[in-house]
Motif scaffolding. Structure first.
Motif, PDB file in Angstrom:
ATOM      1  N   GLU A 290       0.827  -1.214   0.000  1.00  0.00           N
ATOM      2  CA  GLU A 290       0.000   0.000   0.000  1.00  0.00           C
ATOM      3  C   GLU A 290       0.859   1.260   0.000  1.00  0.00           C
ATOM      4  OE1 GLU A 290      -2.555  -0.505   3.357  1.00  0.00           O
ATOM      5  OE2 GLU A 290      -3.854  -1.970   2.363  1.00  0.00           O
ATOM      6  N   LYS A 291       1.979   1.242   0.729  1.00  0.00           N
ATOM      7  CA  LYS A 291       2.846   2.422   0.794  1.00  0.00           C
ATOM      8  C   LYS A 291       3.517   2.724  -0.540  1.00  0.00           C
ATOM      9  CE  LYS A 291       3.931   2.044   5.742  1.00  0.00           C
ATOM     10  NZ  LYS A 291       3.344   3.336   6.150  1.00  0.00           N
ATOM     11  N   THR A 292       3.654   1.696  -1.386  1.00  0.00           N
ATOM     12  CA  THR A 292       4.299   1.908  -2.686  1.00  0.00           C
ATOM     13  C   THR A 292       3.282   2.104  -3.805  1.00  0.00           C
ATOM     14  OG1 THR A 292       4.504  -0.498  -2.900  1.00  0.00           O
ATOM     15  CG2 THR A 292       6.415   0.690  -2.086  1.00  0.00           C
ATOM     16  N   GLY A 293       2.039   2.438  -3.438  1.00  0.00           N
ATOM     17  CA  GLY A 293       1.068   2.817  -4.450  1.00  0.00           C
ATOM     18  C   GLY A 293       0.023   1.792  -4.781  1.00  0.00           C
ATOM     19  N   GLY A 294       0.104   0.614  -4.180  1.00  0.00           N
ATOM     20  CA  GLY A 294      -0.897  -0.412  -4.454  1.00  0.00           C
ATOM     21  C   GLY A 294      -2.196  -0.116  -3.734  1.00  0.00           C
ATOM     22  N   PRO A 295      -3.293  -0.694  -4.208  1.00  0.00           N
ATOM     23  CA  PRO A 295      -4.582  -0.470  -3.550  1.00  0.00           C
ATOM     24  C   PRO A 295      -4.684  -1.256  -2.245  1.00  0.00           C
ATOM     25  CG  PRO A 295      -4.825  -2.050  -5.326  1.00  0.00           C
ATOM     26  CD  PRO A 295      -3.406  -1.557  -5.400  1.00  0.00           C
ATOM     27  N   THR A 296      -5.631  -0.875  -1.419  1.00  0.00           N
ATOM     28  CA  THR A 296      -5.904  -1.627  -0.197  1.00  0.00           C
ATOM     29  C   THR A 296      -6.407  -3.020  -0.568  1.00  0.00           C
ATOM     30  OG1 THR A 296      -6.448   0.380   1.016  1.00  0.00           O
ATOM     31  CG2 THR A 296      -7.279  -1.703   1.907  1.00  0.00           C
ATOM     32  N   VAL A 297      -5.878  -4.039   0.108  1.00  0.00           N
ATOM     33  CA  VAL A 297      -6.257  -5.419  -0.214  1.00  0.00           C
ATOM     34  C   VAL A 297      -6.889  -6.078   1.008  1.00  0.00           C
ATOM     35  CG1 VAL A 297      -4.463  -5.667  -1.959  1.00  0.00           C
ATOM     36  CG2 VAL A 297      -3.969  -6.286   0.400  1.00  0.00           C
ATOM     37  N   ASP A 298      -7.599  -7.174   0.763  1.00  0.00           N
ATOM     38  CA  ASP A 298      -8.312  -7.877   1.829  1.00  0.00           C
ATOM     39  C   ASP A 298      -7.536  -9.063   2.379  1.00  0.00           C
ATOM     40  OD1 ASP A 298     -10.627  -6.245   1.677  1.00  0.00           O
ATOM     41  OD2 ASP A 298     -11.198  -7.306  -0.144  1.00  0.00           O
ATOM     42  N   GLY A 299      -6.522  -9.513   1.664  1.00  0.00           N
ATOM     43  CA  GLY A 299      -5.780 -10.673   2.143  1.00  0.00           C
ATOM     44  C   GLY A 299      -4.618 -11.001   1.246  1.00  0.00           C
ATOM     45  N   VAL A 300      -3.922 -12.061   1.604  1.00  0.00           N
ATOM     46  CA  VAL A 300      -2.714 -12.475   0.884  1.00  0.00           C
ATOM     47  C   VAL A 300      -2.755 -13.979   0.664  1.00  0.00           C
ATOM     48  CG1 VAL A 300      -0.190 -12.553   0.925  1.00  0.00           C
ATOM     49  CG2 VAL A 300      -1.381 -10.620   1.971  1.00  0.00           C
TER      50      VAL A 300
ATOM     51  N   LEU B 207      -0.172 -20.589   1.514  1.00  0.00           N
ATOM     52  CA  LEU B 207      -0.630 -20.006   2.764  1.00  0.00           C
ATOM     53  C   LEU B 207      -1.677 -18.939   2.469  1.00  0.00           C
ATOM     54  CD1 LEU B 207       2.753 -19.532   4.684  1.00  0.00           C
ATOM     55  CD2 LEU B 207       1.066 -21.348   5.000  1.00  0.00           C
ATOM     56  N   LEU B 208      -2.649 -18.837   3.360  1.00  0.00           N
ATOM     57  CA  LEU B 208      -3.751 -17.900   3.181  1.00  0.00           C
ATOM     58  C   LEU B 208      -3.825 -16.958   4.379  1.00  0.00           C
ATOM     59  CD1 LEU B 208      -6.494 -20.513   2.176  1.00  0.00           C
ATOM     60  CD2 LEU B 208      -4.863 -19.366   0.661  1.00  0.00           C
ATOM     61  N   TYR B 209      -4.110 -15.699   4.092  1.00  0.00           N
ATOM     62  CA  TYR B 209      -4.319 -14.721   5.166  1.00  0.00           C
ATOM     63  C   TYR B 209      -5.446 -13.786   4.768  1.00  0.00           C
ATOM     64  CZ  TYR B 209      -3.793 -10.668   8.180  1.00  0.00           C
ATOM     65  OH  TYR B 209      -4.033  -9.638   9.052  1.00  0.00           O
ATOM     66  N   ALA B 210      -6.372 -13.556   5.697  1.00  0.00           N
ATOM     67  CA  ALA B 210      -7.481 -12.639   5.451  1.00  0.00           C
ATOM     68  C   ALA B 210      -7.533 -11.616   6.579  1.00  0.00           C
ATOM     69  CB  ALA B 210      -8.803 -13.403   5.380  1.00  0.00           C
ATOM     70  N   ARG B 211      -7.753 -10.361   6.230  1.00  0.00           N
ATOM     71  CA  ARG B 211      -7.882  -9.313   7.232  1.00  0.00           C
ATOM     72  C   ARG B 211      -9.221  -9.388   7.963  1.00  0.00           C
ATOM     73  NH1 ARG B 211      -5.124  -3.688   5.008  1.00  0.00           N
ATOM     74  NH2 ARG B 211      -3.294  -3.894   6.365  1.00  0.00           N
ATOM     75  N   HIS B 212     -10.184 -10.045   7.369  1.00  0.00           N
ATOM     76  CA  HIS B 212     -11.486 -10.239   8.003  1.00  0.00           C
ATOM     77  C   HIS B 212     -11.317 -11.296   9.093  1.00  0.00           C
ATOM     78  CE1 HIS B 212     -15.651 -11.933   8.285  1.00  0.00           C
ATOM     79  NE2 HIS B 212     -15.938 -10.632   8.301  1.00  0.00           N
TER      80      HIS B 212
ATOM     81  N   GLY C 203     -10.093 -16.726  11.083  1.00  0.00           N
ATOM     82  CA  GLY C 203     -10.318 -17.782  12.061  1.00  0.00           C
ATOM     83  C   GLY C 203     -10.604 -19.115  11.412  1.00  0.00           C
ATOM     84  N   LEU C 204     -11.389 -19.103  10.341  1.00  0.00           N
ATOM     85  CA  LEU C 204     -11.685 -20.338   9.611  1.00  0.00           C
ATOM     86  C   LEU C 204     -10.426 -20.897   8.952  1.00  0.00           C
ATOM     87  CD1 LEU C 204     -15.085 -19.340   7.934  1.00  0.00           C
ATOM     88  CD2 LEU C 204     -14.752 -20.972   9.809  1.00  0.00           C
ATOM     89  N   ILE C 205      -9.624 -20.009   8.380  1.00  0.00           N
ATOM     90  CA  ILE C 205      -8.363 -20.441   7.763  1.00  0.00           C
ATOM     91  C   ILE C 205      -7.461 -21.077   8.803  1.00  0.00           C
ATOM     92  CG2 ILE C 205      -6.249 -19.619   6.638  1.00  0.00           C
ATOM     93  CD1 ILE C 205      -7.986 -17.413   5.326  1.00  0.00           C
ATOM     94  N   ASP C 206      -7.397 -20.462   9.970  1.00  0.00           N
ATOM     95  CA  ASP C 206      -6.535 -20.963  11.034  1.00  0.00           C
ATOM     96  C   ASP C 206      -6.990 -22.330  11.511  1.00  0.00           C
ATOM     97  OD1 ASP C 206      -4.313 -20.649  12.724  1.00  0.00           O
ATOM     98  OD2 ASP C 206      -5.584 -20.000  14.384  1.00  0.00           O
ATOM     99  N   GLN C 207      -8.296 -22.538  11.583  1.00  0.00           N
ATOM    100  CA  GLN C 207      -8.820 -23.830  12.033  1.00  0.00           C
ATOM    101  C   GLN C 207      -8.416 -24.967  11.108  1.00  0.00           C
ATOM    102  OE1 GLN C 207     -13.063 -23.698  12.747  1.00  0.00           O
ATOM    103  NE2 GLN C 207     -12.911 -21.849  13.986  1.00  0.00           N
ATOM    104  N   THR C 208      -8.281 -24.689   9.824  1.00  0.00           N
ATOM    105  CA  THR C 208      -7.888 -25.719   8.860  1.00  0.00           C
ATOM    106  C   THR C 208      -6.391 -25.996   8.895  1.00  0.00           C
ATOM    107  OG1 THR C 208      -7.542 -24.099   7.079  1.00  0.00           O
ATOM    108  CG2 THR C 208      -9.752 -25.045   7.304  1.00  0.00           C
ATOM    109  N   GLY C 209      -5.620 -25.130   9.561  1.00  0.00           N
ATOM    110  CA  GLY C 209      -4.168 -25.288   9.581  1.00  0.00           C
ATOM    111  C   GLY C 209      -3.476 -24.691   8.376  1.00  0.00           C
TER     112      GLY C 209
END
Length: 374
Positions: free
Chosen positions: A21-31, A123-128, A133-139
């Protein structure tokens, strides 16, 4: 670039988002992260992919050397987009996937993706929060795992070591020695064999420069270190004079770090773990073994055993996300007149008072026992 420093993936993902985001990219919801291993497995199912613009046909066998050669040497220096071949390959692979109607092939793709998730090559990451939490439960979150007892995660960061991790074989040996008073001394040795030196690719024929971090239970006391290199690189810039902003997490870690006098190992705390960090170098065709010995911050209560009750001891081994998985040898040794009345994850050696595991760290492993007096 270089934001993936923390083995706790949610932490690294937030850093990547911040820099993006600091280098000009849009706000994202996850990685979402994907390693080359996933690409190789998908290519095994899809078959060769032609890339006429590069004059190559890429398959599972040649994916790594061809892409590495394009990224390191053959990219358009004027355009200066060395990883363009990866995006072009991804587009071609997605086009072939979308055209598939063969159930066997589709099943093979799904199997490769699920295996990649389970082995932390995806690997999955969500800001929501609820989604995360659901991602974490699956490992599948890549989170650094909490545990009540012993823990070990060996983490490597290639610092100006070219791409030599691709030709390194590794073996981890971990021993937990339980004394009669219930105290526990752990010893972990990490052996790295460099198989480069005579390859056709210069980036595999260089010295492997590795900043090694060993994550252990919070409060563990480092006793001795062997095989590391005493090194404290100077900062390349005067960050204060140039007005750089300080990252709160990095600053907190650095301000609380201690130096082990005998080896120069940095001792710090991160994500509820104690971390031993040191430099390790291995030249092509050679091997190096690093050894850490430390006392755990908890003990087995011998009084409970004398009263006829059981005490638990366990070790959680967490693989480094994205790694192929080292060879792992684990031993839990307990005193004379103690016995294991239950165990999981390992093999009990009869009359030897040892619980042993040998395998690969392709996935995490949990090894545990319940101990009583004989």
């Amino acid at each position: 670039h270089d934001s993936n420093w923390y083995p706790d993936f949610p932490t690294s993902a937030e850093k990547a988002i911040s820099f993006y985001e600091k280098t000009g990219g849009p706000t994202v919801d996850g990685v979402v992260t994907v390693t080359p291993t996933v690409m190789e497995r998908l290519l095994e199912v899809l078959g060769p992919i032609d890339l006429p613009a590069y004059g190559v046909t890429i398959d599972a066998e040649n994916f790594i050397p061809i892409v590495q050669e394009q990224v390191e040497e053959k990219y358009d220096k004027t355009e200066n987009n060395p990883k363009k071949i990866l995006s072009d390959l991804a587009v071609a692979m997605l086009a072939r996937m979308s055209a598939l109607d063969d159930r066997k092939t589709l099943f093979g793709l799904a199997e490769a993706l699920v295996r990649g998730l389970n082995e932390k090559h995806i690997l999955l990451y969500a800001r929501h929060a609820e989604t995360e939490g659901l991602i974490d439960q699956t490992g599948w979150s890549g989170k650094l795992l909490p545990t009540e007892k012993d823990f070990l995660s060996v983490v490597h960061s290639n610092i100006n070591g070219y791409k030599t991790d691709g030709v390194i074989d590794e073996r981890i040996a971990h021993r937990s020695l339980i004394a009669a008073d219930g105290s526990v001394i752990d010893t972990v040795s990490v052996t790295r064999q460099h198989n480069g030196g005579n390859t056709p690719y210069v980036w595999w024929n260089k010295v492997n420069a590795d900043y090694l971090r060993v994550y252990v239970p919070l409060g563990a006391e480092l006793l001795s270190v062997k095989g590391t290199t005493w090194e404290f690189p100077k900062e390349p810039l005067d960050y204060t004079a140039l007005g750089f902003q300080r990252d709160a997490g990095v600053e907190n870690e650095e301000s609380n770090a201690r130096i082990h006098e005998g080896s120069g190992t940095r001792i710090s705390e991160e994500n509820g773990k104690t971390v031993f960090g040191a430099w390790v170098y291995v030249s092509p065709g050679e091997s190096v073994t690093v050894e850490f010995s430390y006392r755990l911050p908890f003990h087995i209560d011998p009084d409970r055993l004398r009263s006829g009750q059981a005490e638990r001891f366990s070790v959680l081994y967490q693989k480094q996300s994205g790694s192929l998985g080292s060879k792992l040898h684990s031993e839990i040794l307990f005193p004379e007149h103690w016995k294991s009345v239950w165990q999981t994850g390992g093999d009990l050696i009869p009359y030897g008072r040892r619980l042993v595991f040998d395998g690969d760290l392709a996935i995490d492993h949990f090894i545990g026992t319940a101990l009583m007096r004989e």
